[in-house]
Design a protein around this motif. Structure first.
Motif, PDB file in Angstrom:
ATOM      1  N   TYR A   1       0.829  -1.212   0.000  1.00 19.11           N
ATOM      2  CA  TYR A   1       0.000   0.000   0.000  1.00 19.11           C
ATOM      3  C   TYR A   1       0.859   1.256   0.000  1.00 19.11           C
ATOM      4  O   TYR A   1       0.466   2.299  -0.548  1.00 19.11           O
ATOM      5  CB  TYR A   1      -0.907  -0.033   1.224  1.00 19.11           C
ATOM      6  CG  TYR A   1      -1.986   1.026   1.282  1.00 19.11           C
ATOM      7  CD1 TYR A   1      -2.502   1.618   0.128  1.00 19.11           C
ATOM      8  CD2 TYR A   1      -2.520   1.422   2.510  1.00 19.11           C
ATOM      9  CE1 TYR A   1      -3.495   2.579   0.192  1.00 19.11           C
ATOM     10  CE2 TYR A   1      -3.513   2.369   2.594  1.00 19.11           C
ATOM     11  CZ  TYR A   1      -3.997   2.950   1.433  1.00 19.11           C
ATOM     12  OH  TYR A   1      -4.982   3.896   1.516  1.00 19.11           O
TER      13      TYR A   1
ATOM     14  N   GLY B   1      -0.217   4.937   0.604  1.00 19.46           N
ATOM     15  CA  GLY B   1      -0.778   4.554   1.891  1.00 19.46           C
ATOM     16  C   GLY B   1       0.250   4.652   3.005  1.00 19.46           C
ATOM     17  O   GLY B   1       1.450   4.508   2.777  1.00 19.46           O
TER      18      GLY B   1
ATOM     19  N   TYR C   1     -18.023   0.177   0.190  1.00 17.37           N
ATOM     20  CA  TYR C   1     -16.956  -0.721  -0.237  1.00 17.37           C
ATOM     21  C   TYR C   1     -16.293  -1.432   0.943  1.00 17.37           C
ATOM     22  O   TYR C   1     -15.817  -2.567   0.816  1.00 17.37           O
ATOM     23  CB  TYR C   1     -15.903   0.047  -1.053  1.00 17.37           C
ATOM     24  CG  TYR C   1     -15.102   1.071  -0.266  1.00 17.37           C
ATOM     25  CD1 TYR C   1     -13.924   0.703   0.386  1.00 17.37           C
ATOM     26  CD2 TYR C   1     -15.516   2.396  -0.179  1.00 17.37           C
ATOM     27  CE1 TYR C   1     -13.188   1.633   1.109  1.00 17.37           C
ATOM     28  CE2 TYR C   1     -14.788   3.326   0.529  1.00 17.37           C
ATOM     29  CZ  TYR C   1     -13.620   2.938   1.175  1.00 17.37           C
ATOM     30  OH  TYR C   1     -12.889   3.862   1.885  1.00 17.37           O
ATOM     31  N   GLN C   2     -16.273  -0.775   2.113  1.00 21.51           N
ATOM     32  CA  GLN C   2     -15.661  -1.404   3.274  1.00 21.51           C
ATOM     33  C   GLN C   2     -16.446  -2.644   3.717  1.00 21.51           C
ATOM     34  O   GLN C   2     -15.867  -3.613   4.211  1.00 21.51           O
ATOM     35  CB  GLN C   2     -15.543  -0.422   4.432  1.00 21.51           C
ATOM     36  CG  GLN C   2     -14.458   0.632   4.234  1.00 21.51           C
ATOM     37  CD  GLN C   2     -14.267   1.491   5.478  1.00 21.51           C
ATOM     38  OE1 GLN C   2     -15.211   1.743   6.224  1.00 21.51           O
ATOM     39  NE2 GLN C   2     -13.053   1.946   5.698  1.00 21.51           N
TER      40      GLN C   2
ATOM     41  N   ASN D   1      -9.806   1.905   8.498  1.00 26.56           N
ATOM     42  CA  ASN D   1      -9.866   3.228   7.860  1.00 26.56           C
ATOM     43  C   ASN D   1      -9.071   3.281   6.560  1.00 26.56           C
ATOM     44  O   ASN D   1      -8.393   4.275   6.272  1.00 26.56           O
ATOM     45  CB  ASN D   1      -9.365   4.306   8.826  1.00 26.56           C
ATOM     46  CG  ASN D   1     -10.174   4.362  10.105  1.00 26.56           C
ATOM     47  OD1 ASN D   1     -11.393   4.230  10.087  1.00 26.56           O
ATOM     48  ND2 ASN D   1      -9.487   4.540  11.226  1.00 26.56           N
ATOM     49  N   LEU D   2      -9.168   2.216   5.771  1.00 24.86           N
ATOM     50  CA  LEU D   2      -8.458   2.183   4.501  1.00 24.86           C
ATOM     51  C   LEU D   2      -9.282   2.841   3.403  1.00 24.86           C
ATOM     52  O   LEU D   2     -10.505   2.765   3.393  1.00 24.86           O
ATOM     53  CB  LEU D   2      -8.156   0.741   4.093  1.00 24.86           C
ATOM     54  CG  LEU D   2      -7.171  -0.044   4.951  1.00 24.86           C
ATOM     55  CD1 LEU D   2      -7.110  -1.487   4.466  1.00 24.86           C
ATOM     56  CD2 LEU D   2      -5.784   0.581   4.908  1.00 24.86           C
ATOM     57  N   GLU D   3      -8.588   3.468   2.489  1.00 27.06           N
ATOM     58  CA  GLU D   3      -9.233   3.973   1.282  1.00 27.06           C
ATOM     59  C   GLU D   3      -9.471   2.791   0.339  1.00 27.06           C
ATOM     60  O   GLU D   3      -8.946   1.695   0.564  1.00 27.06           O
ATOM     61  CB  GLU D   3      -8.351   5.028   0.620  1.00 27.06           C
ATOM     62  CG  GLU D   3      -8.135   6.265   1.467  1.00 27.06           C
ATOM     63  CD  GLU D   3      -7.198   7.269   0.821  1.00 27.06           C
ATOM     64  OE1 GLU D   3      -7.157   8.412   1.286  1.00 27.06           O
ATOM     65  OE2 GLU D   3      -6.505   6.887  -0.141  1.00 27.06           O
ATOM     66  N   PRO D   4     -10.274   2.996  -0.733  1.00 29.41           N
ATOM     67  CA  PRO D   4     -10.565   1.876  -1.640  1.00 29.41           C
ATOM     68  C   PRO D   4      -9.318   1.154  -2.155  1.00 29.41           C
ATOM     69  O   PRO D   4      -9.323  -0.080  -2.271  1.00 29.41           O
ATOM     70  CB  PRO D   4     -11.332   2.544  -2.778  1.00 29.41           C
ATOM     71  CG  PRO D   4     -12.025   3.703  -2.124  1.00 29.41           C
ATOM     72  CD  PRO D   4     -11.057   4.195  -1.086  1.00 29.41           C
ATOM     73  N   THR D   5      -8.251   1.894  -2.430  1.00 29.40           N
ATOM     74  CA  THR D   5      -7.024   1.250  -2.924  1.00 29.40           C
ATOM     75  C   THR D   5      -6.461   0.300  -1.885  1.00 29.40           C
ATOM     76  O   THR D   5      -6.046  -0.824  -2.201  1.00 29.40           O
ATOM     77  CB  THR D   5      -5.964   2.305  -3.291  1.00 29.40           C
ATOM     78  OG1 THR D   5      -6.473   3.160  -4.306  1.00 29.40           O
ATOM     79  CG2 THR D   5      -4.683   1.642  -3.786  1.00 29.40           C
TER      80      THR D   5
ATOM     81  N   GLU E   1      -8.108  -1.153   0.617  1.00 28.27           N
ATOM     82  CA  GLU E   1      -9.003  -2.291   0.765  1.00 28.27           C
ATOM     83  C   GLU E   1      -8.784  -3.292  -0.358  1.00 28.27           C
ATOM     84  O   GLU E   1      -8.784  -4.517  -0.135  1.00 28.27           O
ATOM     85  CB  GLU E   1     -10.459  -1.822   0.771  1.00 28.27           C
ATOM     86  CG  GLU E   1     -10.859  -0.957   1.956  1.00 28.27           C
ATOM     87  CD  GLU E   1     -11.029  -1.751   3.245  1.00 28.27           C
ATOM     88  OE1 GLU E   1     -10.841  -2.990   3.223  1.00 28.27           O
ATOM     89  OE2 GLU E   1     -11.342  -1.127   4.277  1.00 28.27           O
TER      90      GLU E   1
END
Length: 276
Positions: free
Chosen positions: A106, A111, A195-196, A239-243, A245
């Motif tokens: 990431y 990330g 998405y999460q 708390n991840l962004e779509p990338t 995840e």
């Protein structure tokens, strides 16, 4: 000693176990949604509701199991020796490995891995540490694993095989959690149904395969599943962004594919030996 046997009735079967687990958990969590409750009752009730699978398993084993089944069940809960040393290393390292590998990849996409110390923020006293350890151990590992892996995984594998059995259990695992998405203050509620939610759902499916793989190689150890569940919770990226995840989902997918291929290869070898 007699062979471990659980009297086969509708209640002690696979569907009976799922029904009992869901009824207990959903009643407790449903009450949290239906009635205004003091804030200090939220955590105890969340944990109590999570004990549906474990309470169901204990009741069914004690009610319908013979003496050998009861001994086998509790031995799998407490015996450290059932797990080979190599597999203790797998249990202790696989979840942190996924966590650090995911954040390493990431980082190439912008990330940032949270400081490891942040996982233990606020633990500045013995009482805080003990409460944290108690909650982490009870809220998931102990409250679920005596049921999911300790009771229902065996009959699912016997009827459907390791691959389909793991998938079925993963789907029920997801469905069982659904009330938590409507209770404010839970990690599931914070995810919502975007998405999460789908990344989290696939994580449970992937974990179901990983847990089965470990379980089948540790003499059906429930203790091993409890520790693995604990580390999965502690090493879950948040708390991840779509990338981010997507990256973690692909890593989990790669692990699941590897496990499935290993299982299929073992089945093929057994069939060749049988034909020979």
């Amino acid at each position: 000693m007699n062979k471990p046997t659980i009297q086969q009735t509708g209640l002690s079967g696979t569907w009976g176990f799922f029904i009992l687990s869901f009824i207990f958990s959903w009643l407790v969590w449903g009450a949290m949604l239906a009635f205004p409750l003091p804030g200090n009752l939220m955590l105890p009730l969340l944990i109590l509701g999570a004990f549906g699978p474990t309470f169901a398993a204990i009741y069914l084993v004690q009610r319908y199991g013979n003496s050998a089944a009861k001994h086998d069940f509790w031995s799998r809960v407490f015996s450290v020796k059932r797990v080979p040393i190599l597999w203790w290393l797998v249990i202790l390292l696989i979840m942190p490995a996924i966590y650090f590998l995911g954040y390493y990849i990431y980082s190439f996409f912008g990330g940032v891995q949270p400081p490891v110390a942040s996982l233990f923020s606020g633990l500045d006293s013995a009482s805080a540490i003990l409460l944290f350890a108690f909650v982490m151990l009870m809220a998931g590992p102990v409250s679920e694993e005596l049921g999911w892996r300790g009771y229902v995984l065996d009959p699912l594998q016997q009827k459907y095989g390791a691959i389909a059995g793991s998938f079925i259990l993963g789907v029920f695992w997801i469905l069982w959690h659904l009330p938590l998405f409507f209770i404010e203050g839970t990690s599931q509620h914070a995810k919502g149904f975007g998405y999460q939610f789908w990344s989290w759902s696939f994580q449970l499916i992937a974990l179901s395969f990983i847990f089965t793989w470990v379980y089948n190689n540790t003499n059906r150890s429930i203790l091993g599943a409890i520790i693995l569940h604990l580390l999965a919770n502690m090493a879950y990226p948040t708390n991840l962004e779509p990338t981010g995840e997507l990256i973690f989902t692909l890593i989990r997918l790669a692990i699941v594919v590897s496990i499935v291929l290993a299982w299929k290869r073992r089945v093929n070898v057994k069939e060749e030996l049988t034909l020979a």
